[in-house]
Scaffold this motif. Structure first.
Motif, short mmCIF file in Angstrom:
data_model
loop_
_atom_site.label_atom_id
_atom_site.label_comp_id
_atom_site.label_asym_id
_atom_site.label_seq_id
_atom_site.Cartn_x
_atom_site.Cartn_y
_atom_site.Cartn_z
N ALA A 3 43.75 35.45 41.71
CA ALA A 3 43.15 36.35 42.70
C ALA A 3 44.21 36.96 43.62
CB ALA A 3 42.10 35.61 43.53
N ALA A 4 45.29 36.21 43.89
CA ALA A 4 46.33 36.70 44.79
C ALA A 4 47.15 37.83 44.18
CB ALA A 4 47.25 35.55 45.17
N SER A 5 47.15 37.95 42.84
CA SER A 5 48.03 38.94 42.22
C SER A 5 47.30 39.92 41.31
CB SER A 5 49.10 38.21 41.41
OG SER A 5 48.48 37.48 40.37
N VAL A 6 46.00 40.07 41.47
CA VAL A 6 45.24 40.87 40.52
C VAL A 6 45.05 42.31 41.01
CG1 VAL A 6 42.93 40.30 41.38
CG2 VAL A 6 43.26 40.78 38.97
N ASP A 7 45.24 43.24 40.07
CA ASP A 7 44.84 44.62 40.27
C ASP A 7 43.99 44.99 39.06
OD1 ASP A 7 46.61 44.97 38.18
OD2 ASP A 7 48.07 46.12 39.30
N TRP A 8 43.52 46.22 38.96
CA TRP A 8 42.59 46.54 37.88
C TRP A 8 43.23 46.45 36.50
CZ3 TRP A 8 42.63 50.39 34.25
CH2 TRP A 8 43.54 51.42 34.42
N LYS A 9 44.53 46.78 36.40
CA LYS A 9 45.22 46.69 35.11
C LYS A 9 45.37 45.23 34.68
CE LYS A 9 47.85 50.91 35.81
NZ LYS A 9 49.17 51.47 36.09
N THR A 10 45.77 44.39 35.63
CA THR A 10 45.89 42.96 35.34
C THR A 10 44.53 42.38 34.96
OG1 THR A 10 47.68 42.83 36.96
CG2 THR A 10 46.68 40.75 36.26
N MET A 11 43.50 42.80 35.68
CA MET A 11 42.15 42.33 35.41
C MET A 11 41.73 42.68 33.99
SD MET A 11 39.97 40.76 37.39
CE MET A 11 39.82 39.66 36.03
N VAL A 42 36.63 31.75 34.40
CA VAL A 42 37.48 32.06 35.54
C VAL A 42 37.63 33.57 35.68
CG1 VAL A 42 39.83 31.86 36.46
CG2 VAL A 42 38.73 29.87 35.42
N VAL A 43 37.83 34.25 34.57
CA VAL A 43 38.06 35.69 34.60
C VAL A 43 36.78 36.47 34.94
CG1 VAL A 43 38.86 37.67 33.25
CG2 VAL A 43 39.99 35.47 33.02
N THR A 44 35.64 36.02 34.44
CA THR A 44 34.40 36.74 34.76
C THR A 44 34.09 36.64 36.24
OG1 THR A 44 32.96 34.86 34.19
CG2 THR A 44 33.44 36.43 32.44
N ILE A 45 34.27 35.45 36.80
CA ILE A 45 34.02 35.26 38.25
C ILE A 45 35.05 36.05 39.05
CG2 ILE A 45 34.02 33.56 40.11
CD1 ILE A 45 32.85 31.56 38.00
N LEU A 46 36.31 35.99 38.64
CA LEU A 46 37.37 36.75 39.32
C LEU A 46 37.09 38.24 39.29
CD1 LEU A 46 40.18 36.81 40.67
CD2 LEU A 46 41.16 36.86 38.36
N SER A 88 35.18 47.14 38.11
CA SER A 88 34.08 47.99 37.66
C SER A 88 33.19 47.26 36.65
CB SER A 88 34.66 49.25 37.02
OG SER A 88 33.69 49.91 36.24
N LEU A 89 31.92 47.13 36.95
CA LEU A 89 31.00 46.42 36.05
C LEU A 89 30.87 47.12 34.69
CD1 LEU A 89 29.17 44.01 35.58
CD2 LEU A 89 27.31 45.27 36.68
N PRO A 90 30.75 48.46 34.63
CA PRO A 90 30.70 49.09 33.30
C PRO A 90 31.97 48.86 32.47
CG PRO A 90 29.86 50.61 34.95
CD PRO A 90 30.44 49.43 35.69
N LEU A 91 33.14 48.93 33.10
CA LEU A 91 34.39 48.67 32.38
C LEU A 91 34.47 47.19 31.99
CD1 LEU A 91 37.02 49.78 31.27
CD2 LEU A 91 38.06 49.45 33.53
N PHE A 92 33.99 46.31 32.85
CA PHE A 92 33.92 44.89 32.54
C PHE A 92 33.09 44.66 31.28
CE2 PHE A 92 31.51 40.97 32.67
CZ PHE A 92 32.50 40.02 32.85
#
Length: 194
Positions: free
Chosen positions: A99-107, A124-128, A135-139
């Motif tokens: 969580a401390a190092s996440v941006d949309w590309k990393t996500m 872990v990733v879905t909750i993060l 973005s839910l659609p991109l998710f």
């Protein structure tokens, strides 16, 4: 113990209710359950290879829906639901460092790697993703692609090489389990060190 678990899942895979169990496990795995759907998916395909792609579809849809639940938990109920779940599984430190190092590309990269190889764990990733407001659609799109690729590739391999694969697994179950665990730990360690 591994042999007993293998025999149990092979017996469960042959039951009429196996598809329902697969859907349930794939759903809960993506949001809060520790055991991956592969534990049931692989024996189901080995037991009934002609249903491989049906099982892949069930696992993919249920996994994506479970991932949406994980996203919703992270986005709307982190403190009340997600934090206790992550603490229970010992994943809160992993979560906090991500969580401390996440941006949309990393996500997006994390969604693909966790969807394909469970690194880091999918829950872990879905909750993060929800906490980060990804973005839910991109998710959903990335989950469909990553989880679908995993289950359909496994379905193809097991459908194509089913009996040979089954005999190979049965003869070398302990070695395969140890190598898979070592490989996953190694990949995860390399990922976390970079």
């Amino acid at each position: 113990m591994l042999r007993n678990l293998y025999n149990w899942t092979m017996a469960l895979a042959a039951r009429k209710s196996a598809a329902w169990w697969l859907a349930i496990i794939a759903f809960v795995e993506s949001s809060f359950f520790l055991v991956p759907a592969d534990v049931l998916f692989v024996p189901m395909v080995l037991a009934k290879p002609r249903r491989a792609y049906l099982y892949a579809t069930i696992a993919t849809v249920a996994s994506v829906l479970g991932g949406v639940l994980g996203w919703l938990i992270g986005h709307y109920a982190f403190e009340t639901i997600a934090r206790p779940v992550l603490t229970f599984y010992g994943k809160l430190d992993t979560f906090d460092s991500l969580a401390a190092s996440v941006d949309w590309k990393t996500m997006l990269i994390l969604l693909v790697t966790s969807g394909l190889a469970h690194l880091p764990p999918i829950k872990v990733v879905t909750i993060l993703s929800g906490v980060a407001g990804f973005s839910l659609p991109l998710f959903i799109l990335s989950a469909i692609i990553a989880r679908g690729a995993r289950f359909f590739a496994l379905a193809w391999l097991l459908n194509t090489y089913g009996e040979e694969m089954r005999h190979f697994i049965e003869k070398r179950l302990k070695i395969i389990s140890a190598l898979a665990a070592a490989g996953l730990i190694g990949v995860y360690a390399v990922y976390m060190l970079h």
